[in-house]
Design a protein around this motif. Structure first.
Motif, short mmCIF file in Angstrom:
data_model
loop_
_atom_site.label_atom_id
_atom_site.label_comp_id
_atom_site.label_asym_id
_atom_site.label_seq_id
_atom_site.Cartn_x
_atom_site.Cartn_y
_atom_site.Cartn_z
N VAL A 289 -8.84 15.58 -1.68
CA VAL A 289 -7.59 15.02 -1.16
C VAL A 289 -7.31 15.54 0.25
O VAL A 289 -6.94 14.79 1.15
CB VAL A 289 -6.42 15.35 -2.11
CG1 VAL A 289 -5.09 14.92 -1.49
CG2 VAL A 289 -6.63 14.66 -3.46
N SER A 290 -7.50 16.84 0.46
CA SER A 290 -7.30 17.42 1.78
C SER A 290 -8.28 16.86 2.80
O SER A 290 -7.91 16.61 3.96
CB SER A 290 -7.43 18.94 1.70
OG SER A 290 -7.33 19.54 2.96
N ALA A 291 -9.54 16.65 2.39
CA ALA A 291 -10.53 16.10 3.31
C ALA A 291 -10.17 14.68 3.74
O ALA A 291 -10.29 14.33 4.91
CB ALA A 291 -11.91 16.12 2.65
N PHE A 292 -9.71 13.86 2.78
CA PHE A 292 -9.31 12.49 3.14
C PHE A 292 -8.09 12.49 4.05
O PHE A 292 -7.97 11.65 4.96
CB PHE A 292 -9.04 11.68 1.87
CG PHE A 292 -10.29 11.25 1.15
CD1 PHE A 292 -11.26 10.49 1.79
CD2 PHE A 292 -10.50 11.62 -0.17
CE1 PHE A 292 -12.41 10.11 1.14
CE2 PHE A 292 -11.66 11.25 -0.83
CZ PHE A 292 -12.62 10.48 -0.18
N ARG A 293 -7.17 13.41 3.82
CA ARG A 293 -6.00 13.50 4.70
C ARG A 293 -6.40 13.89 6.11
O ARG A 293 -5.88 13.33 7.09
CB ARG A 293 -5.01 14.50 4.12
CG ARG A 293 -4.27 14.02 2.89
CD ARG A 293 -3.33 15.09 2.36
NE ARG A 293 -2.58 14.63 1.20
CZ ARG A 293 -1.78 15.40 0.47
NH1 ARG A 293 -1.63 16.69 0.79
NH2 ARG A 293 -1.13 14.91 -0.57
N ARG A 294 -7.31 14.84 6.23
CA ARG A 294 -7.76 15.25 7.56
C ARG A 294 -8.50 14.12 8.26
O ARG A 294 -8.36 13.91 9.46
CB ARG A 294 -8.66 16.49 7.45
CG ARG A 294 -7.92 17.76 7.06
CD ARG A 294 -8.87 18.94 7.02
NE ARG A 294 -8.20 20.16 6.62
CZ ARG A 294 -7.54 20.97 7.44
NH1 ARG A 294 -7.48 20.66 8.73
NH2 ARG A 294 -6.95 22.06 6.99
N ALA A 295 -9.32 13.39 7.50
CA ALA A 295 -10.04 12.25 8.09
C ALA A 295 -9.08 11.17 8.57
O ALA A 295 -9.25 10.59 9.66
CB ALA A 295 -11.03 11.68 7.07
N ASP A 296 -8.03 10.90 7.78
CA ASP A 296 -7.05 9.90 8.19
C ASP A 296 -6.27 10.35 9.43
O ASP A 296 -6.03 9.55 10.35
CB ASP A 296 -6.09 9.63 7.03
CG ASP A 296 -5.11 8.51 7.33
OD1 ASP A 296 -5.56 7.38 7.58
OD2 ASP A 296 -3.89 8.77 7.32
N ALA A 297 -5.91 11.63 9.47
CA ALA A 297 -5.19 12.14 10.64
C ALA A 297 -6.08 12.11 11.88
O ALA A 297 -5.60 11.78 12.98
CB ALA A 297 -4.71 13.57 10.37
N LEU A 298 -7.36 12.41 11.73
CA LEU A 298 -8.27 12.36 12.87
C LEU A 298 -8.45 10.93 13.36
O LEU A 298 -8.49 10.68 14.57
CB LEU A 298 -9.62 12.96 12.46
CG LEU A 298 -10.70 12.98 13.54
CD1 LEU A 298 -10.26 13.82 14.74
CD2 LEU A 298 -12.02 13.53 12.97
N ALA A 299 -8.56 9.97 12.44
CA ALA A 299 -8.70 8.56 12.84
C ALA A 299 -7.46 8.08 13.59
O ALA A 299 -7.57 7.38 14.61
CB ALA A 299 -8.95 7.70 11.61
N LEU A 300 -6.27 8.46 13.10
CA LEU A 300 -5.05 8.07 13.80
C LEU A 300 -4.97 8.70 15.19
O LEU A 300 -4.54 8.05 16.16
CB LEU A 300 -3.82 8.47 12.97
CG LEU A 300 -3.61 7.71 11.66
CD1 LEU A 300 -2.41 8.28 10.90
CD2 LEU A 300 -3.37 6.21 11.95
N ALA A 301 -5.38 9.95 15.30
CA ALA A 301 -5.35 10.61 16.60
C ALA A 301 -6.31 9.96 17.58
O ALA A 301 -6.00 9.79 18.77
CB ALA A 301 -5.70 12.09 16.44
N MET A 302 -7.50 9.56 17.11
CA MET A 302 -8.47 8.90 17.99
C MET A 302 -7.98 7.52 18.41
O MET A 302 -8.17 7.10 19.56
CB MET A 302 -9.82 8.80 17.28
CG MET A 302 -10.45 10.16 17.01
SD MET A 302 -11.96 10.08 16.02
CE MET A 302 -13.09 9.34 17.19
N GLU A 303 -7.34 6.79 17.49
CA GLU A 303 -6.79 5.49 17.86
C GLU A 303 -5.63 5.63 18.83
O GLU A 303 -5.46 4.81 19.75
CB GLU A 303 -6.33 4.75 16.60
CG GLU A 303 -7.46 4.28 15.71
CD GLU A 303 -6.96 3.50 14.51
OE1 GLU A 303 -5.71 3.38 14.37
OE2 GLU A 303 -7.78 3.03 13.72
N ALA A 304 -4.80 6.66 18.65
CA ALA A 304 -3.68 6.87 19.56
C ALA A 304 -4.15 7.19 20.97
O ALA A 304 -3.42 6.93 21.95
CB ALA A 304 -2.78 8.01 19.05
#
Length: 272
Positions: free
Chosen positions: A212-227
Protein backbone atom coordinates in the motif's frame (compact mmCIF):
# COMPACT_ATOMS: atom_id res chain seq x y z
CA UNK A 1 17.39 -4.55 12.14
CA UNK A 2 17.12 -6.68 9.02
CA UNK A 3 17.35 -3.94 6.37
CA UNK A 4 19.55 -1.42 8.10
CA UNK A 5 22.70 -0.40 6.29
CA UNK A 6 21.80 -1.67 2.82
CA UNK A 7 24.10 0.05 0.33
CA UNK A 8 22.48 -1.06 -2.94
CA UNK A 9 20.76 1.88 -4.65
CA UNK A 10 22.56 4.55 -2.63
CA UNK A 11 25.00 7.10 -4.03
CA UNK A 12 28.09 8.23 -2.16
CA UNK A 13 29.26 11.65 -3.43
CA UNK A 14 33.06 11.56 -3.41
CA UNK A 15 35.55 13.30 -5.68
CA UNK A 16 37.45 10.37 -7.19
CA UNK A 17 38.65 9.08 -10.53
CA UNK A 18 35.92 6.42 -10.62
CA UNK A 19 33.16 8.93 -9.83
CA UNK A 20 34.29 11.16 -12.72
CA UNK A 21 34.09 8.35 -15.28
CA UNK A 22 31.27 8.37 -17.81
CA UNK A 23 28.28 6.38 -16.51
CA UNK A 24 28.24 4.32 -19.71
CA UNK A 25 31.76 3.14 -18.94
CA UNK A 26 30.77 2.08 -15.43
CA UNK A 27 27.59 0.33 -16.59
CA UNK A 28 29.37 -1.64 -19.31
CA UNK A 29 32.29 -2.46 -17.02
CA UNK A 30 29.89 -3.73 -14.35
CA UNK A 31 28.05 -5.91 -16.87
CA UNK A 32 31.37 -7.31 -18.04
CA UNK A 33 32.42 -8.10 -14.47
CA UNK A 34 29.08 -9.83 -13.77
CA UNK A 35 29.45 -12.00 -16.87
CA UNK A 36 33.02 -12.88 -15.96
CA UNK A 37 32.02 -13.83 -12.39
CA UNK A 38 29.59 -16.42 -13.76
CA UNK A 39 32.15 -17.68 -16.29
CA UNK A 40 35.03 -18.19 -13.85
CA UNK A 41 35.67 -21.79 -12.81
CA UNK A 42 38.83 -21.44 -10.69
CA UNK A 43 39.52 -20.01 -7.26
CA UNK A 44 42.55 -18.21 -8.68
CA UNK A 45 40.31 -16.31 -11.09
CA UNK A 46 38.01 -15.24 -8.27
CA UNK A 47 41.01 -14.14 -6.19
CA UNK A 48 42.38 -12.09 -9.07
CA UNK A 49 39.00 -10.47 -9.71
CA UNK A 50 38.69 -9.70 -5.99
CA UNK A 51 42.05 -7.92 -6.11
CA UNK A 52 40.87 -5.91 -9.13
CA UNK A 53 37.67 -4.85 -7.35
CA UNK A 54 39.71 -3.92 -4.25
CA UNK A 55 41.91 -1.67 -6.40
CA UNK A 56 38.79 -0.01 -7.86
CA UNK A 57 37.41 0.55 -4.35
CA UNK A 58 40.66 2.27 -3.36
CA UNK A 59 40.56 4.42 -6.50
CA UNK A 60 36.94 5.35 -5.75
CA UNK A 61 37.89 6.39 -2.19
CA UNK A 62 35.09 4.32 -0.70
CA UNK A 63 35.54 2.99 2.80
CA UNK A 64 35.31 -0.75 3.37
CA UNK A 65 32.40 -0.22 5.77
CA UNK A 66 30.36 1.59 3.10
CA UNK A 67 30.91 -1.27 0.67
CA UNK A 68 30.65 -4.27 2.96
CA UNK A 69 27.37 -3.14 4.49
CA UNK A 70 25.77 -4.15 1.20
CA UNK A 71 26.71 -7.75 2.00
CA UNK A 72 25.40 -7.73 5.56
CA UNK A 73 21.69 -8.14 4.66
CA UNK A 74 22.64 -11.11 2.45
CA UNK A 75 24.54 -13.04 5.10
CA UNK A 76 21.52 -15.22 5.81
CA UNK A 77 21.15 -16.04 2.11
CA UNK A 78 24.87 -16.77 1.83
CA UNK A 79 24.81 -19.14 4.80
CA UNK A 80 21.65 -20.86 3.51
CA UNK A 81 23.12 -21.37 0.03
CA UNK A 82 26.39 -22.59 1.51
CA UNK A 83 24.66 -25.15 3.75
CA UNK A 84 22.50 -26.41 0.87
CA UNK A 85 25.54 -26.92 -1.32
CA UNK A 86 27.54 -28.64 1.41
CA UNK A 87 24.87 -31.11 2.53
CA UNK A 88 22.72 -31.49 -0.59
CA UNK A 89 25.19 -31.04 -3.43
CA UNK A 90 26.26 -33.64 -5.91
CA UNK A 91 26.90 -37.04 -4.41
CA UNK A 92 30.26 -38.74 -4.15
CA UNK A 93 33.58 -37.49 -2.90
CA UNK A 94 35.34 -37.65 0.44
CA UNK A 95 32.86 -37.52 3.35
CA UNK A 96 33.65 -35.16 6.22
CA UNK A 97 30.45 -35.20 8.32
CA UNK A 98 27.69 -37.81 8.27
CA UNK A 99 24.27 -37.23 9.83
CA UNK A 100 22.01 -40.13 8.92
CA UNK A 101 21.38 -40.04 5.18
CA UNK A 102 22.86 -36.54 4.94
CA UNK A 103 26.57 -36.43 4.15
CA UNK A 104 28.86 -33.41 3.83
CA UNK A 105 31.75 -34.06 1.48
CA UNK A 106 34.97 -32.17 0.96
CA UNK A 107 34.10 -31.51 -2.67
CA UNK A 108 30.73 -29.98 -1.74
CA UNK A 109 32.46 -27.83 0.88
CA UNK A 110 34.79 -26.45 -1.78
CA UNK A 111 31.90 -25.85 -4.17
CA UNK A 112 29.89 -24.08 -1.47
CA UNK A 113 32.79 -21.73 -0.73
CA UNK A 114 33.23 -21.10 -4.47
CA UNK A 115 29.56 -20.22 -5.08
CA UNK A 116 29.40 -18.03 -1.97
CA UNK A 117 32.47 -16.14 -3.15
CA UNK A 118 30.78 -15.64 -6.52
CA UNK A 119 27.68 -14.17 -4.90
CA UNK A 120 29.78 -11.79 -2.77
CA UNK A 121 31.60 -10.50 -5.87
CA UNK A 122 28.26 -9.95 -7.65
CA UNK A 123 26.97 -7.84 -4.77
CA UNK A 124 30.22 -5.87 -4.46
CA UNK A 125 30.35 -5.10 -8.20
CA UNK A 126 26.75 -3.84 -8.39
CA UNK A 127 27.04 -1.93 -5.11
CA UNK A 128 30.24 -0.27 -6.29
CA UNK A 129 28.47 0.98 -9.42
CA UNK A 130 25.55 2.50 -7.49
CA UNK A 131 27.86 4.08 -4.91
CA UNK A 132 29.87 5.85 -7.62
CA UNK A 133 27.04 6.78 -10.04
CA UNK A 134 24.29 9.24 -9.22
CA UNK A 135 20.70 8.35 -10.24
CA UNK A 136 20.66 11.10 -12.89
CA UNK A 137 23.94 9.93 -14.39
CA UNK A 138 22.72 6.33 -14.36
CA UNK A 139 19.54 7.33 -16.21
CA UNK A 140 21.42 9.31 -18.85
CA UNK A 141 24.02 6.60 -19.35
CA UNK A 142 21.47 3.79 -19.62
CA UNK A 143 19.36 5.80 -22.05
CA UNK A 144 22.36 6.49 -24.27
CA UNK A 145 23.24 2.79 -24.28
CA UNK A 146 19.67 1.84 -25.21
CA UNK A 147 19.29 4.57 -27.81
CA UNK A 148 20.20 2.31 -30.80
CA UNK A 149 17.22 0.11 -29.87
CA UNK A 150 14.79 2.98 -30.45
CA UNK A 151 14.81 2.15 -34.15
CA UNK A 152 13.19 -1.16 -33.22
CA UNK A 153 10.49 0.61 -31.19
CA UNK A 154 12.10 0.16 -27.78
CA UNK A 155 11.29 3.14 -25.46
CA UNK A 156 14.86 3.71 -24.26
CA UNK A 157 14.12 6.72 -22.07
CA UNK A 158 11.11 5.13 -20.38
CA UNK A 159 13.03 1.93 -19.62
CA UNK A 160 15.99 3.87 -18.24
CA UNK A 161 13.69 6.03 -16.10
CA UNK A 162 11.81 3.01 -14.70
CA UNK A 163 15.02 1.17 -13.83
CA UNK A 164 16.49 4.25 -12.17
CA UNK A 165 13.36 4.91 -10.11
CA UNK A 166 13.21 1.27 -9.03
CA UNK A 167 16.87 1.32 -8.02
CA UNK A 168 16.50 4.65 -6.27
CA UNK A 169 13.53 3.52 -4.16
CA UNK A 170 15.10 0.27 -2.93
CA UNK A 171 16.55 1.95 0.22
CA UNK A 172 13.31 3.90 0.75
CA UNK A 173 11.11 0.81 0.60
CA UNK A 174 13.44 -1.18 2.84
CA UNK A 175 13.41 1.63 5.38
CA UNK A 176 9.61 1.66 5.20
CA UNK A 177 9.57 -2.13 5.70
CA UNK A 178 11.75 -1.76 8.79
CA UNK A 179 9.38 0.84 10.26
CA UNK A 180 6.36 -1.37 9.60
CA UNK A 181 8.14 -4.37 11.13
CA UNK A 182 8.93 -2.39 14.28
CA UNK A 183 5.30 -1.25 14.51
CA UNK A 184 4.02 -4.82 14.11
CA UNK A 185 6.51 -6.14 16.67
CA UNK A 186 5.31 -3.48 19.13
CA UNK A 187 1.82 -4.97 18.67
CA UNK A 188 3.06 -8.45 19.50
CA UNK A 189 3.94 -9.81 16.06
CA UNK A 190 6.78 -12.35 15.87
CA UNK A 191 8.77 -12.80 12.66
CA UNK A 192 11.59 -15.08 13.83
CA UNK A 193 9.83 -17.76 15.88
CA UNK A 194 7.70 -20.76 15.09
CA UNK A 195 7.61 -23.09 12.11
CA UNK A 196 8.24 -22.01 8.52
CA UNK A 197 4.50 -21.76 7.59
CA UNK A 198 3.88 -19.68 10.71
CA UNK A 199 6.71 -17.32 9.80
CA UNK A 200 5.29 -17.00 6.28
CA UNK A 201 1.85 -16.09 7.66
CA UNK A 202 3.49 -13.57 10.01
CA UNK A 203 4.84 -11.69 6.98
CA UNK A 204 1.33 -10.84 5.74
CA UNK A 205 0.90 -7.91 8.19
CA UNK A 206 4.24 -6.65 6.87
CA UNK A 207 3.72 -7.10 3.14
CA UNK A 208 0.22 -5.62 2.87
CA UNK A 209 1.09 -2.19 4.37
CA UNK A 210 4.35 -2.21 2.40
CA UNK A 211 2.53 -2.69 -0.91
CA UNK A 212 0.00 0.00 0.00
CA UNK A 213 2.83 2.40 0.85
CA UNK A 214 4.63 1.58 -2.41
CA UNK A 215 1.52 2.31 -4.49
CA UNK A 216 1.01 5.59 -2.63
CA UNK A 217 4.58 6.65 -3.30
CA UNK A 218 4.25 5.70 -6.97
CA UNK A 219 1.04 7.73 -7.29
CA UNK A 220 2.61 10.74 -5.57
CA UNK A 221 5.66 10.52 -7.85
CA UNK A 222 3.46 10.33 -10.97
CA UNK A 223 1.49 13.39 -9.85
CA UNK A 224 4.69 15.30 -9.15
CA UNK A 225 6.09 14.46 -12.59
CA UNK A 226 2.86 15.51 -14.30
CA UNK A 227 2.78 18.75 -12.31
CA UNK A 228 6.25 19.53 -13.68
CA UNK A 229 5.07 18.83 -17.25
CA UNK A 230 7.25 15.75 -17.64
CA UNK A 231 6.80 14.32 -21.13
CA UNK A 232 9.49 11.66 -21.50
CA UNK A 233 12.67 11.73 -23.52
CA UNK A 234 11.45 13.22 -26.80
CA UNK A 235 13.10 16.62 -27.50
CA UNK A 236 14.51 16.57 -23.99
CA UNK A 237 17.75 18.47 -23.35
CA UNK A 238 20.32 18.01 -20.59
CA UNK A 239 22.45 20.38 -18.61
CA UNK A 240 25.51 18.12 -18.96
CA UNK A 241 25.93 16.11 -22.14
CA UNK A 242 27.77 12.82 -21.81
CA UNK A 243 31.11 12.62 -23.59
CA UNK A 244 33.53 9.74 -23.53
CA UNK A 245 37.08 10.84 -22.70
CA UNK A 246 40.42 9.13 -22.93
CA UNK A 247 40.23 8.03 -19.28
CA UNK A 248 36.97 6.18 -20.04
CA UNK A 249 38.57 4.20 -22.86
CA UNK A 250 41.64 3.43 -20.73
CA UNK A 251 39.48 2.32 -17.77
CA UNK A 252 37.35 0.01 -19.90
CA UNK A 253 40.39 -1.51 -21.61
CA UNK A 254 41.96 -2.20 -18.20
CA UNK A 255 38.75 -3.85 -16.95
CA UNK A 256 38.51 -5.93 -20.13
CA UNK A 257 42.14 -7.03 -19.76
CA UNK A 258 41.56 -7.96 -16.11
CA UNK A 259 38.45 -9.91 -17.11
CA UNK A 260 40.43 -11.81 -19.74
CA UNK A 261 43.11 -12.71 -17.18
CA UNK A 262 40.48 -13.84 -14.67
CA UNK A 263 39.04 -16.22 -17.28
CA UNK A 264 42.30 -18.09 -17.72
CA UNK A 265 41.82 -21.85 -17.20
CA UNK A 266 43.05 -23.40 -13.93
CA UNK A 267 45.99 -25.01 -15.75
CA UNK A 268 47.26 -21.59 -16.83
CA UNK A 269 47.00 -20.24 -13.28
CA UNK A 270 49.13 -23.12 -12.02
CA UNK A 271 51.89 -22.01 -14.37
CA UNK A 272 52.12 -18.70 -12.52
Amino acid sequence: MLFRGLALGQYLPVDSVVHRLDPRTKILATLLVLIVVFAIHAFAGLAFLTAVLAAIVLAARIGPADLLRGIRPLLGLLVFAFVLQVFFGEGGGHPLVRWGPIVATRENLVQGAFYSWRLILLVIATTLMTLTTSPMEFTDGLERLLRPLQRAGVPAHDLAMMMTIALRFIPTLLEEAEKIMKAQMARGAEFSRGSLPRRARALIPLLVPLFVSAFRRADALALAMEARCYRGGEHRTRMHELRLRMCDYVAFVLIAAAAALALLPPSMWRLY
